[in-house]
Every structure is written in C-alpha cells, then in structure tokens.
Design an enzyme around this catalytic site. Structure first.
Site, PDB file in Angstrom:
ATOM      1  N   ARG A  82       0.697  -1.272   0.031  1.00 38.31           N
ATOM      2  CA  ARG A  82       0.027   0.041   0.109  1.00 38.31           C
ATOM      3  C   ARG A  82       0.858   1.201  -0.052  1.00 38.31           C
ATOM      4  NH1 ARG A  82      -1.901   1.108   4.432  1.00 38.31           N
ATOM      5  NH2 ARG A  82      -1.384  -0.936   5.515  1.00 38.31           N
ATOM      6  N   TYR A 221      -1.183  -3.514  -6.985  1.00 36.80           N
ATOM      7  CA  TYR A 221      -1.098  -4.240  -5.820  1.00 36.80           C
ATOM      8  C   TYR A 221      -2.187  -4.308  -4.990  1.00 36.80           C
ATOM      9  CZ  TYR A 221       1.285  -6.732  -2.341  1.00 36.80           C
ATOM     10  OH  TYR A 221       1.700  -7.761  -1.378  1.00 36.80           O
ATOM     11  N   GLY A 223      -4.099  -3.711  -1.440  1.00 43.24           N
ATOM     12  CA  GLY A 223      -5.018  -2.948  -0.990  1.00 43.24           C
ATOM     13  C   GLY A 223      -5.006  -1.644  -1.733  1.00 43.24           C
ATOM     14  N   ALA A 273       0.110  -6.526   9.223  1.00 42.57           N
ATOM     15  CA  ALA A 273       1.334  -7.426   9.385  1.00 42.57           C
ATOM     16  C   ALA A 273       1.626  -7.340  10.925  1.00 42.57           C
ATOM     17  CB  ALA A 273       2.533  -6.933   8.489  1.00 42.57           C
ATOM     18  N   GLY A 275      -0.500  -9.611  12.952  1.00 42.01           N
ATOM     19  CA  GLY A 275      -1.101 -10.759  13.507  1.00 42.01           C
ATOM     20  C   GLY A 275      -2.301 -11.167  13.534  1.00 42.01           C
ATOM     21  N   ASN A 278      -2.963 -14.657  11.930  1.00 39.16           N
ATOM     22  CA  ASN A 278      -2.702 -15.742  12.582  1.00 39.16           C
ATOM     23  C   ASN A 278      -3.579 -15.936  13.800  1.00 39.16           C
ATOM     24  OD1 ASN A 278       0.309 -16.923  12.088  1.00 39.16           O
ATOM     25  ND2 ASN A 278       0.219 -14.961  11.150  1.00 39.16           N
ATOM     26  N   ASP A 297      -9.274  -9.693   8.488  1.00 38.73           N
ATOM     27  CA  ASP A 297      -8.872  -8.394   8.372  1.00 38.73           C
ATOM     28  C   ASP A 297      -9.820  -7.365   8.636  1.00 38.73           C
ATOM     29  OD1 ASP A 297      -6.520  -7.217   7.452  1.00 38.73           O
ATOM     30  OD2 ASP A 297      -7.546  -6.363   5.610  1.00 38.73           O
ATOM     31  N   ARG A 389       2.261 -12.184  -0.312  1.00 44.14           N
ATOM     32  CA  ARG A 389       1.032 -12.478  -0.073  1.00 44.14           C
ATOM     33  C   ARG A 389       0.554 -13.711  -0.629  1.00 44.14           C
ATOM     34  NH1 ARG A 389      -1.580  -8.708   3.837  1.00 44.14           N
ATOM     35  NH2 ARG A 389       0.129  -7.346   4.353  1.00 44.14           N
ATOM     36  N   ARG A 420       2.411  -3.858  17.686  1.00 49.00           N
ATOM     37  CA  ARG A 420       3.814  -4.451  17.690  1.00 49.00           C
ATOM     38  C   ARG A 420       4.738  -3.377  18.326  1.00 49.00           C
ATOM     39  NH1 ARG A 420       6.749  -7.855  13.965  1.00 49.00           N
ATOM     40  NH2 ARG A 420       4.861  -8.494  12.884  1.00 49.00           N
ATOM     41  N   TYR A 519       1.633 -16.918  18.574  1.00 47.88           N
ATOM     42  CA  TYR A 519       0.779 -17.811  17.705  1.00 47.88           C
ATOM     43  C   TYR A 519       0.014 -18.589  18.424  1.00 47.88           C
ATOM     44  CZ  TYR A 519       4.553 -16.388  14.432  1.00 47.88           C
ATOM     45  OH  TYR A 519       5.364 -15.471  13.800  1.00 47.88           O
ATOM     46  N   GLY A 520       0.049 -20.173  18.418  1.00 44.76           N
ATOM     47  CA  GLY A 520      -0.932 -20.984  19.113  1.00 44.76           C
ATOM     48  C   GLY A 520      -0.952 -20.461  20.545  1.00 44.76           C
ATOM     49  N   GLU A 521       0.076 -20.173  21.080  1.00 43.17           N
ATOM     50  CA  GLU A 521       0.257 -19.958  22.524  1.00 43.17           C
ATOM     51  C   GLU A 521      -0.622 -18.911  22.947  1.00 43.17           C
ATOM     52  OE1 GLU A 521       1.364 -22.422  24.190  1.00 43.17           O
ATOM     53  OE2 GLU A 521       2.845 -23.455  22.799  1.00 43.17           O
TER      54      GLU A 521
HETATM   55  P1  GTP Z   1      -2.292  -7.671   7.326  1.00 48.34           P
HETATM   56  O1  GTP Z   1      -2.847  -8.869   6.252  1.00 48.34           O
HETATM   57  O2  GTP Z   1      -1.364  -6.814   6.852  1.00 48.34           O
HETATM   58  O3  GTP Z   1      -3.378  -6.889   7.950  1.00 48.34           O
HETATM   59  O4  GTP Z   1      -1.668  -8.462   8.543  1.00 48.34           O
HETATM   60  P2  GTP Z   1      -2.164  -9.285   9.693  1.00 48.34           P
HETATM   61  O5  GTP Z   1      -2.341  -8.428  10.842  1.00 48.34           O
HETATM   62  O6  GTP Z   1      -2.955 -10.331   9.485  1.00 48.34           O
HETATM   63  O7  GTP Z   1      -0.667 -10.072  10.271  1.00 48.34           O
HETATM   64  P3  GTP Z   1      -0.309 -11.543  10.127  1.00 48.34           P
HETATM   65  O8  GTP Z   1      -1.125 -12.470  11.016  1.00 48.34           O
HETATM   66  O9  GTP Z   1      -0.420 -11.939   8.703  1.00 48.34           O
HETATM   67  O10 GTP Z   1       1.198 -11.601  10.756  1.00 48.34           O
HETATM   68  C1  GTP Z   1       2.113 -10.835  10.167  1.00 48.34           C
HETATM   69  C2  GTP Z   1       3.551 -11.210  10.614  1.00 48.34           C
HETATM   70  O11 GTP Z   1       3.364 -11.292  12.026  1.00 48.34           O
HETATM   71  C3  GTP Z   1       3.942 -12.744  10.129  1.00 48.34           C
HETATM   72  O12 GTP Z   1       5.005 -12.675   9.763  1.00 48.34           O
HETATM   73  C4  GTP Z   1       3.559 -13.600  11.299  1.00 48.34           C
HETATM   74  O13 GTP Z   1       4.307 -14.785  11.154  1.00 48.34           O
HETATM   75  C5  GTP Z   1       3.739 -12.781  12.602  1.00 48.34           C
HETATM   76  N1  GTP Z   1       3.247 -12.958  13.905  1.00 48.34           N
HETATM   77  C6  GTP Z   1       1.744 -13.176  13.554  1.00 48.34           C
HETATM   78  N2  GTP Z   1       1.468 -13.550  15.154  1.00 48.34           N
HETATM   79  C7  GTP Z   1       2.621 -13.544  15.845  1.00 48.34           C
HETATM   80  C8  GTP Z   1       2.866 -13.845  17.190  1.00 48.34           C
HETATM   81  O14 GTP Z   1       1.919 -14.196  18.010  1.00 48.34           O
HETATM   82  N3  GTP Z   1       4.130 -13.666  17.695  1.00 48.34           N
HETATM   83  C9  GTP Z   1       5.153 -13.288  17.013  1.00 48.34           C
HETATM   84  N4  GTP Z   1       6.355 -13.009  17.067  1.00 48.34           N
HETATM   85  N5  GTP Z   1       4.989 -13.098  15.357  1.00 48.34           N
HETATM   86  C10 GTP Z   1       3.438 -13.251  14.997  1.00 48.34           C
HETATM   87  C1  SPV Z   2      -2.788  -4.599   5.314  1.00 49.29           C
HETATM   88  O1  SPV Z   2      -2.031  -3.849   4.638  1.00 49.29           O
HETATM   89  O2  SPV Z   2      -3.619  -4.279   6.373  1.00 49.29           O
HETATM   90  C2  SPV Z   2      -3.449  -5.655   4.394  1.00 49.29           C
HETATM   91  C3  SPV Z   2      -2.991  -5.852   3.016  1.00 49.29           C
HETATM   92  O3  SPV Z   2      -4.484  -6.467   4.561  1.00 49.29           O
HETATM   93  S1  SPV Z   2      -3.517  -4.910   1.851  1.00 49.29           S
HETATM   94  O4  SPV Z   2      -4.677  -5.450   1.224  1.00 49.29           O
HETATM   95  O5  SPV Z   2      -2.410  -4.316   0.588  1.00 49.29           O
HETATM   96  O6  SPV Z   2      -4.042  -3.479   2.572  1.00 49.29           O
HETATM   97 MN    MN Z   3      -4.919  -5.844   6.776  1.00 50.21          MN
END
Ligand code: GTP
Ligand code: SPV
Ligand code: MN
Length: 612
Positions: A82, A221, A223, A273, A275, A278, A297, A389, A420, A519-521
């Site tokens: 974006r 690209y 968004g 990005a 979490g 995840n 999202d 992605r 973060r 993650y799972g934790e």
């Molecule tokens: P967008 O799609 O951009 O909105 O991102 P998102 O908020 O959905 O983030 P996503 O779950 O894709 O995680 C982004 C990055 O953070 C990835 O590289 C993950 O591996 C990392 N990540 C996600 N959850 C965790 C977590 O609990 N701990 C850590 N250390 N990293 C994490």
């Molecule tokens: C974000 O940046 O929050 C995304 C990827 O989910 S995008 O669709 O490019 O906005």
């Molecule tokens: Mn997003």
C-alpha cells in the site's frame, strides 16, 4: 472511435441498470479500452483469465499436483505494498479528512486524475466487476462495481469478494453501489509489447467519501487495486458507518469455544502485518479450547435489536502475509492454501513448481526469488518480499465457522486492540470500561511494517489499527466510538458491550528475544480474556488497566523462563511516563474534535502514574 469502442461491450451488457451503464460508458469514453468485458465470476472466466495471464507472463502456473489451480505472480519491484503517501480522502471539506489523511479538493483531484485516466486503457480490456461485500442475503446487500484494466485484479477480486453474474442480477436496475475505478495506468500503443506487471510510477489511491466513490491509478497491488478491500470496506465503509451508526474496522473475527462448551466471539484490531490472520486461524495449544475463523482483516459491526454488538466479515477470501506462515505457526493457513485455487504474489518458486517463503522450514537448495532471479540459501537476500501474500478462498479454511455466511453476524464479547511494540505495552491488559478501552484504541502504537511503502520499525500511533483506513476526521472517529458505547440497539445496556483488551505479542527481552512465544500460545491469553468475561480470573489493577497476575495466566506445559512471562506482563511506570508526552502530542493534533472524555482518560492515567 468512441462509439465503436463503447459498442464493443455496452450493446450486449448483461444489465439494464441505467446508472451502471452510464458510468461504464463514461469511463470507457475517457479511458478508451480496446474492449469491455462484463465479469460473470464463472469457473470458465477464471480459467480464461488465468490462461491469458500465464500467456502474458504475469502468472506462472504452480504444479497442479501440489497446488491445484494456483498461480505465482511477481510484481514490479516498485509496486509491492500500500502507498499511504499517495492515498487521499477528498472530502468536500478539508476538515472532514482530518489531520491523519492526505487531502485535496475533490474537483482538483478529479481534474488531475481525469487527465491521468484519459486514454489510459488503450490497448487493454476494461473489465466490469459487480461485487458484494458481505452476504448477498443481507437486508441491505453492500454492492460495489469495480472497473479495472487488470486481469490480475479480476482474478484476485474473485477470490476476495462475492462477485459475478449473480451479484449483477441481485442489483437489479436500481441498487445503489459504490463506484470503484481502477487502472494500472499503462496504455499500450498498437504493436507495443506488454510487460509482466504493468503499473505506473505515478500512483493515486483516492476516495470521495460523500459520493461513495473510489478512484485508483497506477498500482496493481493488493490494497491499492482490490478496491472492495481497504478502499470500500474500511475508508468508504467507515464514513457510511459514521453516517448510519455502525463501525467499519480493521479487525479479525473469531469464534472461541471453551472446554465447558461456552461460545464467545472476539474481534481484534492489530495494524497491518501485526498478527490478525494468525490469531483468526489459531490452533490452541491448551486442551479443550477451540477456535473457528470468521474473518482475518475486516469487521463491520452494528448493534442488534438485543443491544449487543454484532460483527460480519465483508470479505470472501484471505489476503495474508506469506513470510512466517507455516505448519508450526499457522497450520490452518497452510491447509487452506494446500487446497489450491490461490494466487501467490512476490513469494519464491521452487524447482517442483511449489511456493516457498522465509519461515517455511528449511530453505530448498534452489529457488526463483521474487525478483525472478536464481536464489540459493547463500544468496544473502530474502527469497520473498516481506509483504508477499497468499490470496485464497476463505471457504477453504478448514476451521471456518458456520456462522460466516450469517448476514446478522455474530455477537461480540471482547474486542482486542494490539500493536507491535518491543517495550512498554504488556502482553495483555483489560480496559476499565468502554471509554478507557476507546482510550487504549485511540492511543494504540505500533512499529511500522512492510505492509506499506516506507520505513519499517518506526513506532507511530495507529488508532484502532485504522490510521491508514479512517475515511474521515480521526477526532470524529473517536467520538463515534464513544457514542457507540452508549449502545445503538433498542435496549441500550452498557453491560452488553464487548469488553476491551489491549495486547502485545511482540515485547522483547534484553537479548532482543520475543518474551512471549505467540501464535498458538496466544490461546492462553484468550483463555484469560474469557475468564475475565466470566468474572473468575485474577488481575492486578495497574495504571494502564487490569493485567493478569502471573498465576492467572495459564502457562502449564510451556517451556518458558518464568522471568520472561513476568517481563511480558510488566507495567513499568518509567516506560509509561515516557508515553505521556507522545500521547499528549497525538491528542493535540485533533483540536476541538477530540472527545473531552479522552483528555479526561489521559488525566486519569497521569494521576495513576503520578505524573504532573
Ligand atoms: P495484514 O494482512 O497486513 O493486515 O496483517 P495481519 O495483521 O493479518 O498479520 P499476520 O497474522 O499476517 O502476521 C504478520 C506477521 O507477524 C507474520 O510474519 C507472522 O508470522 C507474525 N506474527 C503473527 N502472530 C505472531 C505472534 O503471535 N508472535 C510473533 N512473534 N509473530 C507473529
Ligand atoms: C493490510 O495492509 O492491512 C493488508 C494488505 O491487509 S492490503 O490489502 O494491501 O491492504
Ligand atoms: Mn490488513
């Protein structure tokens, strides 16, 4: 020329919707495409378009035995995320864009972009994509039509939205729809060869909120170009929500079942990005707990007649960050993409015709990287762009909740805000009440990531994870959140409001290590959240909210240094005192627009910290 061009698709248009026909005609006359294609969303159309994209070199077909009906795409290296600098909210009044958005007067922006659009589809196809955000069975289906000159966008929109002939049919002759115009801005002269990823160095991602209109130019690209996603569902959606009394939020939605069989729904707003995907697809590590996915999202939330807040996911697919995704971190995402029917952008290609990215186990001996170059583990470069992605149908998610298609949505019990941050922000804290939770959201801070072009790792305020997505004045947006807390249903009742929590999976220790395994934790944090909802988990009443006592957080079976858990949960008054001037400066930006109750929350925080 014009009449002939337009007749290429308009005479046989599969609709008689007068406004839609007039708009397509107007755009075609301006952009002069070679032909017009009305997208029907069929399998045959997908096959034809992906075949054409393979032919053009934009896509590479993956090995059908590993990833059936799936494709690998590489973008132009300048078109990978974006572009917040190039994103505009062109409200009639500049004050309505507020201090967090770029603004230009609508007439000026239209003049400028009309010049860019003139002839910009020459040599290309104009695709008309009728789509609907959220279920078509909604009381008021949320229609949109995207016009684009990119077949990659059409294929991606088919994954990410409900689109095609059935949507056009449902629109009838008079449905309102969001007009979303997109061009890659790369006209082709007769005989000129196309490039694999057409785009333009000049980019504009523009919103005209009063007209519910989106104009995007120059980028292919995510968004920037899949206009149902951030542009409609968040920027235009947030304006609709302000006007109509609902919320359009950058949130995951999950359904959580406790070992006792009690069901809870949780949304979570974490910046790009950070979490969401995840957490939405999480596989709990603690016995007896179950997570089902509703969205990763975007959440649209409104009060039901029962006074509870209900959330719907307007999307139809997952557009997830690839690096870091594997069977250890996000097994459900791996299972989803394993079913095929997916597009992968800016990841690496293996010799077997599969995809690979950083974080997916041991690297293969040889790859083609996202630049299209040979790559080996010794290359010293990332094989995949950090914002690469996967784009995959949500219906393939093995833990998709049945209620996903329910137009009424699911009742929300808890809202998580998360960022973060290496320091300061504890693993989890519970807000004292709705207004305190809105304060937590409004002051949310996070390190920037590769999801947007620009410097990575810089701490900035990202209110409700919506900084790049609020389609109006952020001060008014905070006011809207405060007003929502007064209850929107027929029986307003504060006790029915979701409880608000602030989480941080990313706090680091002295050696730079993550203090919390994540993650799972993270299911352990969800468990504490549920136990707080049920009024049976212990917490310390800190300056910033209720934080679990170390004994209240279930870490059984976790191989963790107890000191790390204590450090992850720590509320350090000195670190928090350093936040105060930043929050004060942030709030000052909004002048009169900032709700007074948020200043009062800041004063209360200062008092609890003993700051003058
Ligand atoms: P967008 O799609 O951009 O909105 O991102 P998102 O908020 O959905 O983030 P996503 O779950 O894709 O995680 C982004 C990055 O953070 C990835 O590289 C993950 O591996 C990392 N990540 C996600 N959850 C965790 C977590 O609990 N701990 C850590 N250390 N990293 C994490
Ligand atoms: C974000 O940046 O929050 C995304 C990827 O989910 S995008 O669709 O490019 O906005
Ligand atoms: Mn997003």
């Amino acid at each position: 020329m014009t009449a002939a061009t337009v007749s290429l698709g308009l005479e046989n248009a599969p609709t008689t919707h007068p406004k839609l026909l007039a708009w397509v005609r107007e755009v075609a006359e301006l952009t002069t495409p070679d032909r017009i294609v009305w997208c029907d969303g069929s399998d045959a159309e997908w096959t034809r378009l992906t075949d054409e994209l393979v032919e053009a070199g934009t896509l590479v077909r993956l090995n059908p035995e590993i990833k059936p009906n799936s494709f690998w795409a590489r973008t132009d290296p300048t078109d990978v995320a974006r572009v917040e600098e190039r994103t505009f909210i062109c409200s009639a009044d500049e004050a309505d864009a507020g201090p967090t958005n770029n603004w230009m007067a609508p007439a000026e922006m239209k003049r400028l972009m009309t010049d860019l659009y003139r002839g910009c589809m020459t040599g290309r196809t104009l695709y008309v994509i009728p789509f609907c955000m959220g279920p078509l069975t909604a009381e008021r289906p949320m229609f949109g039509v995207e016009i684009t000159d990119s077949a990659y966008v059409v294929a991606s929109m088919r994954v990410m939205t409900r689109m095609g002939a059935h949507v056009l049919e449902a629109m009838g002759d008079d449905a309102d729809f969001v007009h979303a115009l997109h061009s890659v801005g790369a006209p082709l002269e007769p005989g000129q060869a196309d490039v694999e990823w057409p785009c333009n160095q000049t980019k504009y991602i523009t919103h005209f909120p009063e007209e519910r209109l989106i104009w995007s130019y120059g980028s292919g690209y995510g968004g920037n170009s899949l206009l149902g996603k951030k542009c409609y569902s968040l920027r235009i959606g947030s304006v609709m929500g302000r006007d109509e009394g609902w919320l359009a939020e950058h949130m995951l939605i999950l359904r959580l079942t406790s070992p006792e069989g009690k069901v809870y729904h949780v949304t979570g707003a974490f910046p790009s990005a950070c979490g969401k995907t995840n957490l939405a697809m999480l596989e709990p590590t603690i016995p007896g707990w179950k997570v089902e996915t509703l969205g990763d999202d975007i959440a649209w939330m409104r009060f039901g007649a029962d006074g509870r807040l209900y959330a719907v996911n307007p999307e139809y697919g997952l557009f997830g960050v690839a690096p870091g995704t594997d069977y250890k971190t996000n097994p459900n995402a791996m299972r989803t993409i394993a079913k095929g029917n997916s597009l992968f952008t800016n990841v690496a290609l293996t010799d077997e015709g599969d995809i690979w990215w950083e974080g997916m186990g041991e690297p293969p001996a040889h790859l083609i990287d996202w630049h299209g170059h040979d790559w080996t583990p010794d290359s010293g470069e990332l094989s995949s762009h950090p914002n690469s992605r996967f784009c995959t149908p949500i219906k393939q998610c093995p833990i998709l909740a049945e209620s996903y298609e329910d137009p009424a949505g699911v009742p929300i019990d808890a809202i998580l805000f998360g960022g973060r941050r290496k320091t300061t922000i504890p693993l989890v804290s519970e807000a004292r009440d709705w207004v305190h939770g809105v304060f937590q959201g409004a002051t949310l801070s996070s390190e920037t990531t590769a999801a947007a072009v620009g410097q990575v790792g810089v701490v900035r305020r990202d209110p409700m994870a919506m900084l790049p997505f609020i389609g109006y004045n952020a001060g008014d947006y905070f006011g809207h959140w405060i007003a929502m807390g007064k209850g929107g249903g027929e029986t307003p009742d504060a006790a029915k409001l979701p409880k608000i929590f602030y989480v941080n999976w990313f706090r680091r220790g002295d050696e730079g290590q993550f203090l919390w395994p994540g993650y799972g934790e993270n299911s352990r944090v969800l468990k504490w959240v549920v136990e707080r909802l049920e009024g049976r988990a212990d917490a310390v009443d800190t300056a910033v909210g209720f934080v679990p006592t170390p004994a209240a957080l279930d870490v059984s079976g976790l191989d963790l240094d107890p000191a790390d858990v204590i450090a992850a949960l720590k509320v350090d008054p000195e670190e928090w005192k350093a936040e105060i001037p930043q929050i004060t400066e942030w709030f000052t930006k909004f002048g009169d627009k900032l709700p007074g109750v948020l200043w009062a929350e800041l004063d209360a925080l200062k008092a609890r910290l003993g700051v003058e």
